[in-house]
Motif scaffolding. Structure first.
Motif, PDB file in Angstrom:
ATOM      1  N   VAL A  43       0.843  -1.206   0.000  1.00 54.59           N
ATOM      2  CA  VAL A  43       0.000   0.000   0.000  1.00 54.59           C
ATOM      3  C   VAL A  43       0.874   1.251   0.000  1.00 54.59           C
ATOM      4  CG1 VAL A  43      -1.810   1.285   1.203  1.00 54.59           C
ATOM      5  CG2 VAL A  43      -1.907  -1.208   1.120  1.00 54.59           C
ATOM      6  N   PHE A  44       1.944   1.262   0.773  1.00 51.67           N
ATOM      7  CA  PHE A  44       2.844   2.421   0.788  1.00 51.67           C
ATOM      8  C   PHE A  44       3.424   2.663  -0.608  1.00 51.67           C
ATOM      9  CE2 PHE A  44       3.651   1.550   5.510  1.00 51.67           C
ATOM     10  CZ  PHE A  44       2.874   2.623   5.929  1.00 51.67           C
ATOM     11  N   LYS A  45       3.785   1.590  -1.315  1.00 53.13           N
ATOM     12  CA  LYS A  45       4.323   1.757  -2.669  1.00 53.13           C
ATOM     13  C   LYS A  45       3.268   2.308  -3.621  1.00 53.13           C
ATOM     14  CE  LYS A  45       5.924  -2.272  -3.676  1.00 53.13           C
ATOM     15  NZ  LYS A  45       6.577  -3.404  -4.337  1.00 53.13           N
ATOM     16  N   GLU A  46       2.039   1.858  -3.466  1.00 57.02           N
ATOM     17  CA  GLU A  46       0.964   2.307  -4.355  1.00 57.02           C
ATOM     18  C   GLU A  46       0.544   3.741  -4.090  1.00 57.02           C
ATOM     19  OE1 GLU A  46      -2.216  -0.457  -3.693  1.00 57.02           O
ATOM     20  OE2 GLU A  46      -0.994  -2.160  -4.336  1.00 57.02           O
ATOM     21  N   SER A  47       0.409   4.098  -2.798  1.00 53.88           N
ATOM     22  CA  SER A  47      -0.210   5.370  -2.436  1.00 53.88           C
ATOM     23  C   SER A  47       0.732   6.388  -1.819  1.00 53.88           C
ATOM     24  CB  SER A  47      -1.343   5.123  -1.436  1.00 53.88           C
ATOM     25  OG  SER A  47      -2.280   4.225  -1.975  1.00 53.88           O
ATOM     26  N   GLY A  48       1.909   5.966  -1.426  1.00 50.44           N
ATOM     27  CA  GLY A  48       2.808   6.855  -0.705  1.00 50.44           C
ATOM     28  C   GLY A  48       2.426   6.883   0.773  1.00 50.44           C
ATOM     29  N   PHE A  49       3.354   7.308   1.593  1.00 56.70           N
ATOM     30  CA  PHE A  49       3.127   7.299   3.036  1.00 56.70           C
ATOM     31  C   PHE A  49       1.969   8.202   3.434  1.00 56.70           C
ATOM     32  CE2 PHE A  49       3.787   9.173   7.221  1.00 56.70           C
ATOM     33  CZ  PHE A  49       3.845   8.036   8.003  1.00 56.70           C
ATOM     34  N   GLU A  50       1.978   9.407   2.938  1.00 56.70           N
ATOM     35  CA  GLU A  50       0.984  10.409   3.362  1.00 56.70           C
ATOM     36  C   GLU A  50      -0.443   9.979   3.051  1.00 56.70           C
ATOM     37  OE1 GLU A  50       0.379  13.561   5.636  1.00 56.70           O
ATOM     38  OE2 GLU A  50       2.395  12.973   5.046  1.00 56.70           O
ATOM     39  N   ILE A 125      13.944   0.877  -5.540  1.00 51.66           N
ATOM     40  CA  ILE A 125      13.591   2.191  -6.089  1.00 51.66           C
ATOM     41  C   ILE A 125      12.441   2.770  -5.271  1.00 51.66           C
ATOM     42  CG2 ILE A 125      12.589   3.391  -8.076  1.00 51.66           C
ATOM     43  CD1 ILE A 125      14.298   1.482  -9.845  1.00 51.66           C
ATOM     44  N   GLY A 126      11.491   1.915  -4.900  1.00 45.74           N
ATOM     45  CA  GLY A 126      10.398   2.349  -4.028  1.00 45.74           C
ATOM     46  C   GLY A 126      10.894   2.818  -2.682  1.00 45.74           C
ATOM     47  N   VAL A 127      11.880   2.114  -2.118  1.00 44.46           N
ATOM     48  CA  VAL A 127      12.465   2.529  -0.842  1.00 44.46           C
ATOM     49  C   VAL A 127      13.110   3.902  -0.990  1.00 44.46           C
ATOM     50  CG1 VAL A 127      14.355   2.063   0.785  1.00 44.46           C
ATOM     51  CG2 VAL A 127      12.816   0.223   0.107  1.00 44.46           C
ATOM     52  N   SER A 128      13.893   4.077  -2.032  1.00 42.66           N
ATOM     53  CA  SER A 128      14.565   5.369  -2.253  1.00 42.66           C
ATOM     54  C   SER A 128      13.560   6.500  -2.396  1.00 42.66           C
ATOM     55  CB  SER A 128      15.454   5.299  -3.498  1.00 42.66           C
ATOM     56  OG  SER A 128      16.485   4.375  -3.307  1.00 42.66           O
ATOM     57  N   ARG A 129      12.532   6.272  -3.178  1.00 39.17           N
ATOM     58  CA  ARG A 129      11.497   7.303  -3.351  1.00 39.17           C
ATOM     59  C   ARG A 129      10.808   7.621  -2.039  1.00 39.17           C
ATOM     60  NH1 ARG A 129       8.718   4.952  -8.795  1.00 39.17           N
ATOM     61  NH2 ARG A 129      10.205   5.841 -10.257  1.00 39.17           N
ATOM     62  N   ALA A 130      10.434   6.587  -1.308  1.00 42.03           N
ATOM     63  CA  ALA A 130       9.733   6.786  -0.036  1.00 42.03           C
ATOM     64  C   ALA A 130      10.609   7.563   0.941  1.00 42.03           C
ATOM     65  CB  ALA A 130       9.334   5.438   0.564  1.00 42.03           C
ATOM     66  N   LEU A 131      11.878   7.217   1.009  1.00 42.23           N
ATOM     67  CA  LEU A 131      12.780   7.922   1.924  1.00 42.23           C
ATOM     68  C   LEU A 131      12.934   9.388   1.532  1.00 42.23           C
ATOM     69  CD1 LEU A 131      15.554   5.223   2.429  1.00 42.23           C
ATOM     70  CD2 LEU A 131      13.828   5.944   4.087  1.00 42.23           C
ATOM     71  N   MET A 132      13.090   9.648   0.247  1.00 40.00           N
ATOM     72  CA  MET A 132      13.263  11.040  -0.193  1.00 40.00           C
ATOM     73  C   MET A 132      12.004  11.863   0.046  1.00 40.00           C
ATOM     74  SD  MET A 132      15.632  10.849  -3.592  1.00 40.00           S
ATOM     75  CE  MET A 132      15.145   9.273  -4.256  1.00 40.00           C
ATOM     76  N   VAL A 133      10.854  11.313  -0.311  1.00 41.07           N
ATOM     77  CA  VAL A 133       9.598  12.046  -0.141  1.00 41.07           C
ATOM     78  C   VAL A 133       9.331  12.322   1.326  1.00 41.07           C
ATOM     79  CG1 VAL A 133       7.086  11.857  -0.364  1.00 41.07           C
ATOM     80  CG2 VAL A 133       8.548  11.271  -2.296  1.00 41.07           C
ATOM     81  N   GLU A 134       9.484  11.314   2.161  1.00 37.11           N
ATOM     82  CA  GLU A 134       9.191  11.500   3.583  1.00 37.11           C
ATOM     83  C   GLU A 134      10.229  12.377   4.266  1.00 37.11           C
ATOM     84  OE1 GLU A 134       6.229  10.973   4.564  1.00 37.11           O
ATOM     85  OE2 GLU A 134       5.943  10.115   2.583  1.00 37.11           O
ATOM     86  N   ALA A 135      11.468  12.328   3.817  1.00 35.18           N
ATOM     87  CA  ALA A 135      12.501  13.208   4.382  1.00 35.18           C
ATOM     88  C   ALA A 135      12.166  14.667   4.090  1.00 35.18           C
ATOM     89  CB  ALA A 135      13.867  12.854   3.831  1.00 35.18           C
ATOM     90  N   GLU A 136      11.647  14.930   2.911  1.00 33.55           N
ATOM     91  CA  GLU A 136      11.252  16.300   2.548  1.00 33.55           C
ATOM     92  C   GLU A 136      10.078  16.792   3.389  1.00 33.55           C
ATOM     93  OE1 GLU A 136      12.470  18.606   0.330  1.00 33.55           O
ATOM     94  OE2 GLU A 136      14.192  17.264   0.172  1.00 33.55           O
ATOM     95  N   ARG A 137       9.162  15.895   3.728  1.00 34.20           N
ATOM     96  CA  ARG A 137       7.955  16.269   4.462  1.00 34.20           C
ATOM     97  C   ARG A 137       8.167  16.320   5.967  1.00 34.20           C
ATOM     98  NH1 ARG A 137       3.570  12.597   1.274  1.00 34.20           N
ATOM     99  NH2 ARG A 137       3.612  13.799  -0.636  1.00 34.20           N
ATOM    100  N   SER A 138       9.204  15.636   6.430  1.00 35.52           N
ATOM    101  CA  SER A 138       9.414  15.495   7.868  1.00 35.52           C
ATOM    102  C   SER A 138       9.795  16.822   8.513  1.00 35.52           C
ATOM    103  CB  SER A 138      10.504  14.470   8.130  1.00 35.52           C
ATOM    104  OG  SER A 138      10.756  14.367   9.504  1.00 35.52           O
ATOM    105  N   ASP A 139       9.212  17.075   9.672  1.00 36.29           N
ATOM    106  CA  ASP A 139       9.559  18.280  10.423  1.00 36.29           C
ATOM    107  C   ASP A 139      10.745  18.038  11.331  1.00 36.29           C
ATOM    108  OD1 ASP A 139       7.431  19.589   9.302  1.00 36.29           O
ATOM    109  OD2 ASP A 139       6.061  19.163  10.973  1.00 36.29           O
ATOM    110  N   GLN A 140      11.121  16.805  11.506  1.00 37.97           N
ATOM    111  CA  GLN A 140      12.175  16.466  12.479  1.00 37.97           C
ATOM    112  C   GLN A 140      13.532  16.482  11.865  1.00 37.97           C
ATOM    113  OE1 GLN A 140      10.837  12.752  14.079  1.00 37.97           O
ATOM    114  NE2 GLN A 140       9.035  13.676  14.969  1.00 37.97           N
TER     115      GLN A 140
END
Length: 140
Positions: A43-50, A125-140
């Motif tokens: 599901v994370f790969k299909e829809s993204g974390f957010e 590739i999905g892991v890399s994308r997820a890490l980059m997207v979530e790193a950009e969105r993260s406030d921490q």
């Protein structure tokens, strides 16, 4: 009743690290934990974390949100467990070639080849994308 099935097998769960799932004396509980992780990663790969919700994951795996929360405190924890599991499985494949039989040159070549296969696989590739997207969105 467990409805999720994406090639998950008990043999696979035995090879998996139990560090991503809470410890349990009941093998079926551990199996279900890994089934949750597999469903969540899909599901994370299909829809993204957010955009992924715990409801979507529970629908995919065939349990309730309460069941998910009994295994993982939050969606963040489940996302972390899914990433850890995917990375671990792929790393094990690579290092198995390095530790295999044969001369060092051959093993290094097989490791390098395996590394490229893994890095260019859909999951990584999905892991890399997820890490980059979530790193950009993260406030921490």
């Amino acid at each position: 009743m467990l409805r999720y099935d994406a090639g998950f097998s008990l043999r696979t769960s035995i090879r998996r690290s139990s560090s991503v799932c809470p410890s349990s004396d009941i093998q079926s509980s551990l199996w279900f934990c890994f089934a949750i992780i597999d469903a969540a990663w899909a599901v994370f790969k299909e829809s993204g974390f957010e955009r992924t919700t715990m409801s979507e994951i529970s629908d995919r795996v065939g349990g309730s949100k309460a069941t998910l929360y009994s295994y993982f405190k939050s969606k963040d924890d489940l996302f972390t467990a899914a990433l850890e599991q995917v990375i671990r499985e792929r790393s094990e494949e690579m290092f198995a070639r390095l530790a295999g039989a044969g001369d060092l040159r051959t093993r290094l070549f097989e490791f390098a080849s395996s590394y490229m296969e893994v890095r260019l696989s859909r999951d990584m590739i999905g892991v890399s994308r997820a890490l980059m997207v979530e790193a950009e969105r993260s406030d921490q």
